[in-house]
Design a protein around this motif. Sequence first.
Motif, PDB file in Angstrom:
ATOM      1  N   ILE A  19       0.900  -1.364  -0.079  1.00  0.00           N
ATOM      2  CA  ILE A  19      -0.149  -0.036  -0.106  1.00  0.00           C
ATOM      3  C   ILE A  19       0.901   1.162   0.098  1.00  0.00           C
ATOM      4  CG2 ILE A  19      -1.769   1.556   1.201  1.00  0.00           C
ATOM      5  CD1 ILE A  19      -2.755  -1.236   2.356  1.00  0.00           C
ATOM      6  N   MET A  20       0.538   2.055  -0.931  1.00  0.00           N
ATOM      7  CA  MET A  20       1.584   3.388  -1.008  1.00  0.00           C
ATOM      8  C   MET A  20       0.582   4.397  -0.544  1.00  0.00           C
ATOM      9  SD  MET A  20       4.535   4.505  -1.912  1.00  0.00           S
ATOM     10  CE  MET A  20       5.297   3.597  -2.966  1.00  0.00           C
ATOM     11  N   ILE A  21       0.964   4.798   0.688  1.00  0.00           N
ATOM     12  CA  ILE A  21       0.078   5.845   1.181  1.00  0.00           C
ATOM     13  C   ILE A  21       0.436   7.308   0.842  1.00  0.00           C
ATOM     14  CG2 ILE A  21      -0.504   4.534   3.251  1.00  0.00           C
ATOM     15  CD1 ILE A  21       1.439   5.895   4.982  1.00  0.00           C
ATOM     16  N   PRO A  22      -0.354   8.340   0.711  1.00  0.00           N
ATOM     17  CA  PRO A  22       0.149   9.550   0.270  1.00  0.00           C
ATOM     18  C   PRO A  22       1.375  10.197   0.830  1.00  0.00           C
ATOM     19  CG  PRO A  22      -2.082   9.553   0.421  1.00  0.00           C
ATOM     20  CD  PRO A  22      -1.578   8.276   1.071  1.00  0.00           C
ATOM     21  N   GLU A  23       1.380   9.990   2.098  1.00  0.00           N
ATOM     22  CA  GLU A  23       2.705  10.427   3.041  1.00  0.00           C
ATOM     23  C   GLU A  23       4.075   9.634   2.573  1.00  0.00           C
ATOM     24  OE1 GLU A  23       4.481  10.290   7.390  1.00  0.00           O
ATOM     25  OE2 GLU A  23       2.471  10.403   7.247  1.00  0.00           O
ATOM     26  N   GLN A  25       4.476   8.610  -0.381  1.00  0.00           N
ATOM     27  CA  GLN A  25       4.786   9.111  -1.679  1.00  0.00           C
ATOM     28  C   GLN A  25       5.459  10.384  -1.821  1.00  0.00           C
ATOM     29  OE1 GLN A  25       0.849   9.065  -3.566  1.00  0.00           O
ATOM     30  NE2 GLN A  25       1.155   7.075  -4.390  1.00  0.00           N
ATOM     31  N   VAL A  26       4.907  11.236  -0.742  1.00  0.00           N
ATOM     32  CA  VAL A  26       5.690  12.394  -0.743  1.00  0.00           C
ATOM     33  C   VAL A  26       7.328  12.384  -0.246  1.00  0.00           C
ATOM     34  CG1 VAL A  26       6.018  14.594   0.728  1.00  0.00           C
ATOM     35  CG2 VAL A  26       3.646  13.731  -0.017  1.00  0.00           C
ATOM     36  N   TRP A  27       7.568  11.579   0.651  1.00  0.00           N
ATOM     37  CA  TRP A  27       8.977  11.506   1.275  1.00  0.00           C
ATOM     38  C   TRP A  27       9.794  10.687   0.036  1.00  0.00           C
ATOM     39  CZ3 TRP A  27      10.553  14.494   4.470  1.00  0.00           C
ATOM     40  CH2 TRP A  27       9.702  14.961   5.350  1.00  0.00           C
ATOM     41  N   ARG A  28       9.113   9.804  -0.601  1.00  0.00           N
ATOM     42  CA  ARG A  28      10.017   9.310  -2.014  1.00  0.00           C
ATOM     43  C   ARG A  28      10.073  10.224  -3.004  1.00  0.00           C
ATOM     44  NH1 ARG A  28       8.621   2.799  -2.614  1.00  0.00           N
ATOM     45  NH2 ARG A  28       9.068   2.417  -0.641  1.00  0.00           N
ATOM     46  N   GLN A  33      13.723  13.763  -6.057  1.00  0.00           N
ATOM     47  CA  GLN A  33      14.248  15.045  -6.462  1.00  0.00           C
ATOM     48  C   GLN A  33      15.642  15.169  -6.087  1.00  0.00           C
ATOM     49  OE1 GLN A  33      11.930  17.586  -7.877  1.00  0.00           O
ATOM     50  NE2 GLN A  33      14.279  18.374  -8.372  1.00  0.00           N
ATOM     51  N   ALA A  34      15.866  14.722  -4.959  1.00  0.00           N
ATOM     52  CA  ALA A  34      17.399  14.835  -4.778  1.00  0.00           C
ATOM     53  C   ALA A  34      18.213  14.034  -5.722  1.00  0.00           C
ATOM     54  CB  ALA A  34      17.843  14.229  -3.306  1.00  0.00           C
ATOM     55  N   CYS A  76      14.367   8.786   4.715  1.00  0.00           N
ATOM     56  CA  CYS A  76      14.385   7.453   4.441  1.00  0.00           C
ATOM     57  C   CYS A  76      13.522   6.588   5.179  1.00  0.00           C
ATOM     58  CB  CYS A  76      15.570   6.770   4.216  1.00  0.00           C
ATOM     59  SG  CYS A  76      16.934   7.304   2.899  1.00  0.00           S
ATOM     60  N   GLU A  77      13.454   6.896   6.308  1.00  0.00           N
ATOM     61  CA  GLU A  77      12.452   6.063   7.195  1.00  0.00           C
ATOM     62  C   GLU A  77      11.128   6.388   7.025  1.00  0.00           C
ATOM     63  OE1 GLU A  77      11.276   6.572  11.979  1.00  0.00           O
ATOM     64  OE2 GLU A  77      13.193   7.076  11.470  1.00  0.00           O
ATOM     65  N   TYR A  78      10.623   7.826   6.556  1.00  0.00           N
ATOM     66  CA  TYR A  78       9.446   7.914   6.381  1.00  0.00           C
ATOM     67  C   TYR A  78       9.011   7.446   4.935  1.00  0.00           C
ATOM     68  CZ  TYR A  78       8.950  11.353  10.079  1.00  0.00           C
ATOM     69  OH  TYR A  78       9.114  11.964  11.244  1.00  0.00           O
TER      70      TYR A  78
END
Length: 98
Positions: A19-23, A25-28, A33-34, A76-78
């Motif tokens: 399950i890919m939760i929105p949060e 997805q944001v951290w990924r 971007q980095a 990375c944890e998030y």
Amino acid sequence: MLQAGNQQSKPSIWAHEPIMIPEKQVWRAVLTQAFEDAEMTANDDGSAADPFECLRARQYLRADSVKQTEHLKLVCEYAEIPVDRVILWARRRYPLAA
């Protein structure tokens, strides 16, 4: 007894699917971007990319300082991505200048 489904029917709700939760997805997206900043060579309009931004992104992914290491660990944890693999990959990809 619950069944996980078969190949002819749809899997049941009990089948394990990531399950890919929105949060997450944001951290990924932050890590993506980095990476994109570290890989910059030229802008879309053909002008040269900012070498300072590219350098900062590479330093961040390599975790060159204690502060960068702590920030990268948190991201990375998030994102649920192993930080040690990110750092190892970045240090191989972007070695420090001799």
